[in-house]
Scaffold this motif. Structure first.
Motif, mmCIF file in Angstrom:
data_model
loop_
_atom_site.group_PDB
_atom_site.id
_atom_site.type_symbol
_atom_site.label_atom_id
_atom_site.label_comp_id
_atom_site.label_asym_id
_atom_site.label_seq_id
_atom_site.Cartn_x
_atom_site.Cartn_y
_atom_site.Cartn_z
ATOM 1 N N UNK A 254 0.843 -1.190 0.000
ATOM 2 C CA UNK A 254 0.000 0.000 0.000
ATOM 3 C C UNK A 254 0.881 1.244 0.000
ATOM 4 N N UNK A 255 0.513 2.230 -0.830
ATOM 5 C CA UNK A 255 1.347 3.419 -1.004
ATOM 6 C C UNK A 255 1.580 4.152 0.308
ATOM 7 N N UNK A 256 0.560 4.220 1.175
ATOM 8 C CA UNK A 256 0.703 4.964 2.426
ATOM 9 C C UNK A 256 1.670 4.295 3.390
ATOM 10 N N UNK A 257 1.835 2.986 3.259
ATOM 11 C CA UNK A 257 2.667 2.242 4.211
ATOM 12 C C UNK A 257 4.082 1.978 3.699
ATOM 13 N N UNK A 258 4.290 2.029 2.389
ATOM 14 C CA UNK A 258 5.598 1.622 1.873
ATOM 15 C C UNK A 258 6.749 2.457 2.424
ATOM 16 N N UNK B 239 -7.005 -0.988 11.380
ATOM 17 C CA UNK B 239 -6.526 -1.673 10.166
ATOM 18 C C UNK B 239 -5.603 -2.830 10.524
ATOM 19 N N UNK B 240 -5.829 -3.976 9.908
ATOM 20 C CA UNK B 240 -4.958 -5.116 10.150
ATOM 21 C C UNK B 240 -3.529 -4.784 9.730
ATOM 22 N N UNK C 175 -0.603 11.346 7.617
ATOM 23 C CA UNK C 175 -1.406 11.563 6.419
ATOM 24 C C UNK C 175 -2.466 10.505 6.182
ATOM 25 N N UNK C 176 -2.415 9.411 6.926
ATOM 26 C CA UNK C 176 -3.405 8.341 6.777
ATOM 27 C C UNK C 176 -4.368 8.394 7.952
ATOM 28 N N UNK D 71 4.736 8.044 12.646
ATOM 29 C CA UNK D 71 3.363 7.674 12.992
ATOM 30 C C UNK D 71 2.671 8.762 13.800
ATOM 31 N N UNK D 72 1.339 8.761 13.690
ATOM 32 C CA UNK D 72 0.480 9.582 14.537
ATOM 33 C C UNK D 72 -0.357 8.635 15.394
ATOM 34 N N UNK D 73 -0.380 8.816 16.719
ATOM 35 C CA UNK D 73 -1.240 7.973 17.558
ATOM 36 C C UNK D 73 -2.684 8.496 17.553
#
Length: 417
Positions: free
Chosen positions: A102-106, A343-344, A410-411, A132-134
């Motif tokens: 996934x583009x957001x995670x790569x 999200x898994x 951003x996600x 990351x954002x909590x």
């Protein structure tokens, strides 16, 4: 697990207690299985108690609603500075084998790989805080606490061949069982499955546990192994995966292959409803003792749960069992969640307490599994690992806890549904 153990189900005031009394089947089976209707109801006959006996337990309460996740600062994450986030990196890298598509995670996954195999705690903490954002998870009333249970990977005795004490079959998936993806016909029923068998051009519900026992050798399903103890086998089905120790000391790993489509019913609840055990004694050990003291009623006990799990043999490995994400679970660093809200694969910071105590258990976890009783945003099932000690920890765990899901900058998390 398994997961649930589980897949579970959570898989004292214990997780095994919850599994058995609240109907928590830890079976790593996304999408969730249903039988006769999207409401996951079935004809009342299969697996019902004998005439004159009280009904099986009351239905579980409606699943909790959730509030909108709230982006927070790291200073509000309780216990964040007390954990070693480097210990969660192996589990994150397992998640990244899926998430990196996934583009957001790569970019996050690439940065995690660049840290090397054994980064210092400070470097790992900086990595998480930078990338990351909590997001604080809450219930519909904005309360932040929810139920945290535990599950584990059972290890039971078994053999490749039938004989002596090894008389209880561990079945593979039957050849005649149909699996219908309802979402292929009705998009609004995505993630729901119908399991059945074809008889005279009609699809009927698949056999219940009691009916499967009566069919015995007539069931068109391979017997993978033979277990020595029916209650141990039952708990392995509840957890959804496990290991079978053979007489020569070797072990065989088995995982969830499918389920007969009937809803899980708690045998602990059934014993309480029958007046056979008080509520505080309906634990895993209490059920085992009751079964040993009442061997003639063992079929009655087991058949109170019409659900039946079929297994597949897994490759030999020292890794944990595969969860719903499809990657190995990490003992003490993996949890089962409700994927509608978490999200898994995502990191989750969990602030709870150790089983049956007030000792803090504040730890960075990875959401790598699901379970049929893991419902709601602030709800987690803690994977303790394999064997009896892990089972003892899981069996005592029924704590309150808070959760923050960590997402790449951003996600946004999924909203309440």
């Amino acid at each position: 697990m398994i997961h649930v153990l589980a897949r579970r189900l959570a898989p004292g005031a214990s997780s095994a207690f919850l599994l058995l009394l609240a109907g928590c089947a830890q079976q790593p089976v996304p999408p969730a299985p249903v039988t006769c209707a999207p409401q996951r109801t079935c004809p009342p006959c299969p697996g019902c108690p004998p005439p004159g006996k009280p009904a099986v337990a009351p239905a579980a309460p409606a699943e909790p609603a959730a509030g909108a996740p709230e982006a927070t600062s790291w200073s509000t994450v309780e216990g964040w500075n007390d954990d070693d986030p480097a210990a969660a990196l192996p589990a994150l890298r397992n998640s990244c084998s899926v998430l990196s598509r996934q583009a957001a995670w790569k970019p996050v996954c690439d940065a995690a790989a660049a840290l090397g195999p054994r980064p210092a705690s400070a470097a790992a903490r900086q990595f998480f805080e930078q990338h990351f954002v909590p997001w604080r998870l809450t219930n519909a009333d904005r309360s932040a606490e929810g139920l945290v249970t535990g599950y584990y990977e059972p290890v039971i005795k078994g053999n490749r061949s039938r004989g002596g004490p090894y008389t209880w079959p561990i079945h593979g998936r039957p050849d005649d069982m149909l699996t219908i993806e309802l979402g292929d016909v009705y998009p609004e029923l995505k993630h729901l499955r119908l399991r059945g068998r074809l008889v005279g051009g009609k699809v009927l519900p698949y056999w219940s546990r009691e009916e499967l026992a009566r069919r015995q050798d007539r069931l068109p399903a391979k017997v993978l192994l033979w277990a020595s103890d029916p209650i141990d086998l039952f708990f392995l089905q509840v957890q959804g995966s496990g290991r079978v120790e053979l007489p020569d000391g070797k072990t065989v790993r088995i995982g969830y292959a499918d389920q007969n489509g009937h809803p899980y019913q708690s045998i602990g609840r059934w014993l309480v409803a029958q007046g056979e055990l008080p509520l505080d004694k309906a634990s895993m050990d209490g059920i085992k003792r009751w079964a040993q003291d009442n061997p003639a009623r063992l079929p009655e006990l087991l058949n109170a749960n019409p659900s039946y799990v079929f297994f597949r043999e897994l490759p030999a490995s020292d890794d944990g069992p595969p969860g719903a994400l499809g990657v190995p679970l990490n003992a003490g660093r993996s949890i089962a969640v409700d994927p509608r809200y978490v999200p898994l694969g995502a990191p989750v910071f969990l602030a709870t307490t150790r089983p049956s105590s007030s000792t803090p258990l504040q730890r960075l976890m990875l959401a790598q599994d699901t379970g049929s009783a893991i419902k709601g945003a602030v709800r987690a099932d803690f994977f303790w690992g394999p064997g009896p000690q892990a089972g003892a920890e899981a069996g005592r765990m029924r704590q309150q806890g808070k959760m923050w899901v960590l997402l790449p900058r951003g996600l946004n998390p999924p909203g309440p549904r």
